[in-house]
Design a protein around this motif. Sequence first.
Motif, PDB file in Angstrom:
ATOM      1  N   SER A  31      39.596  41.739  44.626  1.00 18.52           N
ATOM      2  CA  SER A  31      40.850  41.786  45.229  1.00 18.52           C
ATOM      3  C   SER A  31      41.503  40.408  46.513  1.00 18.52           C
ATOM      4  N   GLY A  32      42.431  40.390  47.244  1.00 18.80           N
ATOM      5  CA  GLY A  32      42.491  39.647  48.002  1.00 18.80           C
ATOM      6  C   GLY A  32      41.658  39.553  50.207  1.00 18.80           C
ATOM      7  N   PRO A  33      40.940  38.627  49.494  1.00 22.13           N
ATOM      8  CA  PRO A  33      40.357  38.681  50.333  1.00 22.13           C
ATOM      9  C   PRO A  33      39.422  38.889  52.446  1.00 22.13           C
ATOM     10  N   VAL A  59      54.335  18.305  34.195  1.00 23.68           N
ATOM     11  CA  VAL A  59      55.159  19.256  34.833  1.00 23.68           C
ATOM     12  C   VAL A  59      53.441  20.478  34.660  1.00 23.68           C
ATOM     13  N   ILE A  60      53.110  20.822  36.365  1.00 23.95           N
ATOM     14  CA  ILE A  60      51.585  21.774  36.262  1.00 23.95           C
ATOM     15  C   ILE A  60      53.118  22.799  37.389  1.00 23.95           C
ATOM     16  N   THR A  61      53.410  23.729  36.415  1.00 23.50           N
ATOM     17  CA  THR A  61      53.422  24.847  38.021  1.00 23.50           C
ATOM     18  C   THR A  61      52.143  25.982  38.068  1.00 23.50           C
ATOM     19  N   ILE A  62      51.898  26.422  39.245  1.00 19.65           N
ATOM     20  CA  ILE A  62      51.204  26.541  40.423  1.00 19.65           C
ATOM     21  C   ILE A  62      51.986  27.705  40.496  1.00 19.65           C
ATOM     22  N   SER A  63      50.830  28.787  40.546  1.00 19.46           N
ATOM     23  CA  SER A  63      51.135  30.751  40.107  1.00 19.46           C
ATOM     24  C   SER A  63      49.883  31.018  40.655  1.00 19.46           C
ATOM     25  N   LEU A  64      50.197  32.368  40.736  1.00 22.00           N
ATOM     26  CA  LEU A  64      48.954  33.625  41.322  1.00 22.00           C
ATOM     27  C   LEU A  64      49.623  34.256  40.115  1.00 22.00           C
ATOM     28  N   ASN A  65      48.531  34.906  39.749  1.00 22.01           N
ATOM     29  CA  ASN A  65      48.296  36.031  38.171  1.00 22.01           C
ATOM     30  C   ASN A  65      47.887  37.260  38.447  1.00 22.01           C
ATOM     31  N   LEU A  66      47.790  37.888  37.874  1.00 16.75           N
ATOM     32  CA  LEU A  66      47.055  39.372  37.725  1.00 16.75           C
ATOM     33  C   LEU A  66      46.649  39.045  36.206  1.00 16.75           C
ATOM     34  N   GLN A  67      45.369  39.429  36.508  1.00 19.76           N
ATOM     35  CA  GLN A  67      44.277  39.433  34.882  1.00 19.76           C
ATOM     36  C   GLN A  67      43.920  41.141  34.542  1.00 19.76           C
ATOM     37  N   ASP A  68      44.722  42.087  33.684  1.00 19.19           N
ATOM     38  CA  ASP A  68      43.934  43.735  33.385  1.00 19.19           C
ATOM     39  C   ASP A  68      42.289  43.756  33.234  1.00 19.19           C
ATOM     40  N   CYS A  69      42.829  44.328  33.985  1.00 15.82           N
ATOM     41  CA  CYS A  69      40.443  44.519  34.902  1.00 15.82           C
ATOM     42  C   CYS A  69      40.130  45.061  33.345  1.00 15.82           C
ATOM     43  N   GLN A 115      34.428  48.134  34.873  1.00 13.16           N
ATOM     44  CA  GLN A 115      34.798  47.130  36.616  1.00 13.16           C
ATOM     45  C   GLN A 115      35.717  47.279  36.564  1.00 13.16           C
ATOM     46  N   ILE A 116      35.145  47.548  38.188  1.00 14.77           N
ATOM     47  CA  ILE A 116      36.192  48.265  39.169  1.00 14.77           C
ATOM     48  C   ILE A 116      36.750  47.023  40.000  1.00 14.77           C
ATOM     49  N   CYS A 117      38.175  47.215  39.890  1.00 17.08           N
ATOM     50  CA  CYS A 117      39.384  45.673  39.915  1.00 17.08           C
ATOM     51  C   CYS A 117      39.953  46.771  41.067  1.00 17.08           C
ATOM     52  N   LYS A 118      40.194  45.590  42.329  1.00 16.39           N
ATOM     53  CA  LYS A 118      40.639  46.527  43.508  1.00 16.39           C
ATOM     54  C   LYS A 118      42.181  45.547  43.895  1.00 16.39           C
ATOM     55  N   GLY A 119      42.760  44.438  42.760  1.00 13.76           N
ATOM     56  CA  GLY A 119      43.510  44.025  42.828  1.00 13.76           C
ATOM     57  C   GLY A 119      45.100  44.706  43.393  1.00 13.76           C
ATOM     58  N   TYR A 120      45.942  44.153  42.453  1.00 16.53           N
ATOM     59  CA  TYR A 120      47.416  45.374  42.736  1.00 16.53           C
ATOM     60  C   TYR A 120      47.324  45.668  41.803  1.00 16.53           C
ATOM     61  N   GLN A 121      47.910  46.702  41.479  1.00 12.64           N
ATOM     62  CA  GLN A 121      47.750  47.645  40.721  1.00 12.64           C
ATOM     63  C   GLN A 121      46.141  48.242  39.519  1.00 12.64           C
ATOM     64  N   ARG A 159      43.388  42.073  38.381  1.00 12.58           N
ATOM     65  CA  ARG A 159      42.113  41.138  39.340  1.00 12.58           C
ATOM     66  C   ARG A 159      43.375  39.780  40.181  1.00 12.58           C
ATOM     67  N   PHE A 160      43.243  39.695  40.858  1.00 15.04           N
ATOM     68  CA  PHE A 160      43.854  38.382  41.019  1.00 15.04           C
ATOM     69  C   PHE A 160      43.611  37.259  40.400  1.00 15.04           C
ATOM     70  N   ILE A 161      43.880  37.098  40.153  1.00 16.70           N
ATOM     71  CA  ILE A 161      43.761  35.427  39.489  1.00 16.70           C
ATOM     72  C   ILE A 161      44.655  34.501  39.554  1.00 16.70           C
ATOM     73  N   ALA A 162      44.777  33.202  40.153  1.00 17.33           N
ATOM     74  CA  ALA A 162      45.857  32.007  39.790  1.00 17.33           C
ATOM     75  C   ALA A 162      44.979  30.795  38.966  1.00 17.33           C
ATOM     76  N   SER A 163      46.529  30.477  38.243  1.00 24.57           N
ATOM     77  CA  SER A 163      46.666  28.942  37.303  1.00 24.57           C
ATOM     78  C   SER A 163      47.479  28.203  37.578  1.00 24.57           C
ATOM     79  N   MET A 164      47.284  27.103  37.125  1.00 27.11           N
ATOM     80  CA  MET A 164      47.891  25.836  36.542  1.00 27.11           C
ATOM     81  C   MET A 164      48.291  25.656  35.502  1.00 27.11           C
ATOM     82  N   ASN A 165      49.228  25.670  34.827  1.00 28.20           N
ATOM     83  CA  ASN A 165      49.887  25.629  33.748  1.00 28.20           C
ATOM     84  C   ASN A 165      49.819  26.640  32.961  1.00 28.20           C
ATOM     85  N   ASN A 166      49.635  27.741  33.781  1.00 30.14           N
ATOM     86  CA  ASN A 166      48.462  29.335  32.857  1.00 30.14           C
ATOM     87  C   ASN A 166      46.868  29.107  32.161  1.00 30.14           C
TER      88      ASN A 166
END
Length: 586
Positions: free
Chosen positions: A194-196, A378-388, A392-398, A401-408
């Motif tokens: 989740s978001g802190p 060239v490096i993409t800066i992304s916020l992501n969603l990981q399927d739960c 596990q119990i996931c409290k991120g959007y939908q 789980r909130f995840i982030a990545s560079m070039n995925n």
Amino acid sequence: MESFYLRYRSLMVPLLCAWVGVLILAGASPSTSSPTTRRFEFNIEWKNVTRLCHTKPLITVNGEYPGPTIAVHEGDNVEVKVTNSIAENTTIHWHGIRQLRTGWADGPGYITQCPIRSGKSYVYKFTVTDQRGTLLWHAHLSWQRASVYGAFIIHPRMPYPFSTPIQAEVPIVFGEWWNNDVGAVENESIIYGSGPNVSDAYTINGLPGPLYPCSKKDTFIQTVEPGKTYLLRLINAALNDELFFGVANHTLTVVEIDALYTKPFKTKAIMVGPGQTTNVLLTADQHPDASGTFIMAATPYITTIFPSDNSSSVGFLRYKGRWNKKIALPGNPYDLTAYNLPAMVDTAFATQFLNKLRSLDSVQFPCNVPKEMDKRAVITISLNLQDCPKHQICKGYQGKRFIASMNNQSFVRPSMSILESYYQNLTKGVYTSNFPEKPQHPYNYTGVDPFAGNLNPEFGTKLLVVPYGTRLEFVFQGTSILNVENHPIHVHGHNFFVVGSGFGNFDAKRDPANYNLVDPPERNTVAIPSGGWAAVRFKADNPGVWFVHCHLEVHTSWGLATGFIVENGPHPSQTVLPPPDDLPSC
């Protein structure tokens, strides 16, 4: 004494720093003597600290919040013995120090060292080579830097490149305060994806100021003499927020960023991202009211749709003299314009401010930007969603789980130090050398539906490897996945030149023609425009393993990071030094 203000309100130039018995003279004349070794001792310990009527144990250095200032001279050898007296691992990072050939002292946990275990010590040894100005140090493991941080000041061998006489130098360190335990906030976010919880207050030198509950007594006050000019060393040590800073009725003159001189320019306020520093000149040339004070304030620059701390921390600039009125807030204390501040969402102001930054580019301090490049990533800066994951119990959007990545690629720290495994050539199972140099599946990065398609990144520890001396260009490309946002990206081990930036998608055929290859700003942390890109260039001339990550700690926790290896050069002076005998083990 706990109050940072009480320790620094009388700081004058020449600066007398008697800490650990070392005499430091600011703006000292050039010296031909052999390098001096400055030794410091840090004890990582718990201390009960009260803010906003909440008392809690806080991880500190030497019981101080913020931690002690390290003051050295350009060219000094530095040794800091860090003793870990808490029951969890720790490391310290000397943010912006290049660590030439001494990556073992850089500090990020599991990147250049294994953490310092409870009850153990480690001596960080490095030389401050060809650097001068304002930097910071902070913990670099989990979210410990929420309270473990302080100023790192490098006094120059040569006089400042501006003629204005300086009455005093004033370190001003911005931070964040949580009423709850920060470790628990971080752990809940990790467990549930989740978001802190956001912070409860911003602080100026550890003090939140009178806009917060129970905080009138915890207010930073800087006394100034009318007509005198002061050098404010502004440091953003906040965990998760870019900040605006201004002083009511006063103009600031920017003269340095990230310990690098700039062409001076005047501004009503500055924008400073986490990990960034800005030196400004302030002249006490205004006429105060009967209280003799003006408000200084720090407030967030908000580009996210996620919950954020939208409060403001204020302190006071008090003119020396006899005044017949108590210090008081204005009628509407939440009107940011009264403090010379832009609105919290004023991207136009942030952009204009950053575009004014230029390297000094003088004979004494030239701008050595690479005119050509050998490699562009060239490096993409992304916020992501990981399927739960199952079970596990996931409290991120939908419910994900909130995840982030560079070039995925969502970065995973290994169980041992990457630098140590590289040095010993024991890389199997620690990292791979196949970080993608461009997005593997190009798309409309800043125009894509924020919630469309597969938002799951790949997980791993993939690094980029370059030969010594490579003229390297990183293009950091923001995306609109989940949210367009300003990201402060920090590159360890090197300074770089911000040769270009813009909104939308980077165009490799069009945009390089507009690069500034004359006097671009040089720094160690760059703000990637919200919904845009930034291009940086540097010569990879520091052998070792270097971390690249978002300095919003929540995003680094989610995996918004990578790293690169600079291979040894052909000469002995171009190779990584052997590891120290007391290097911690995993």
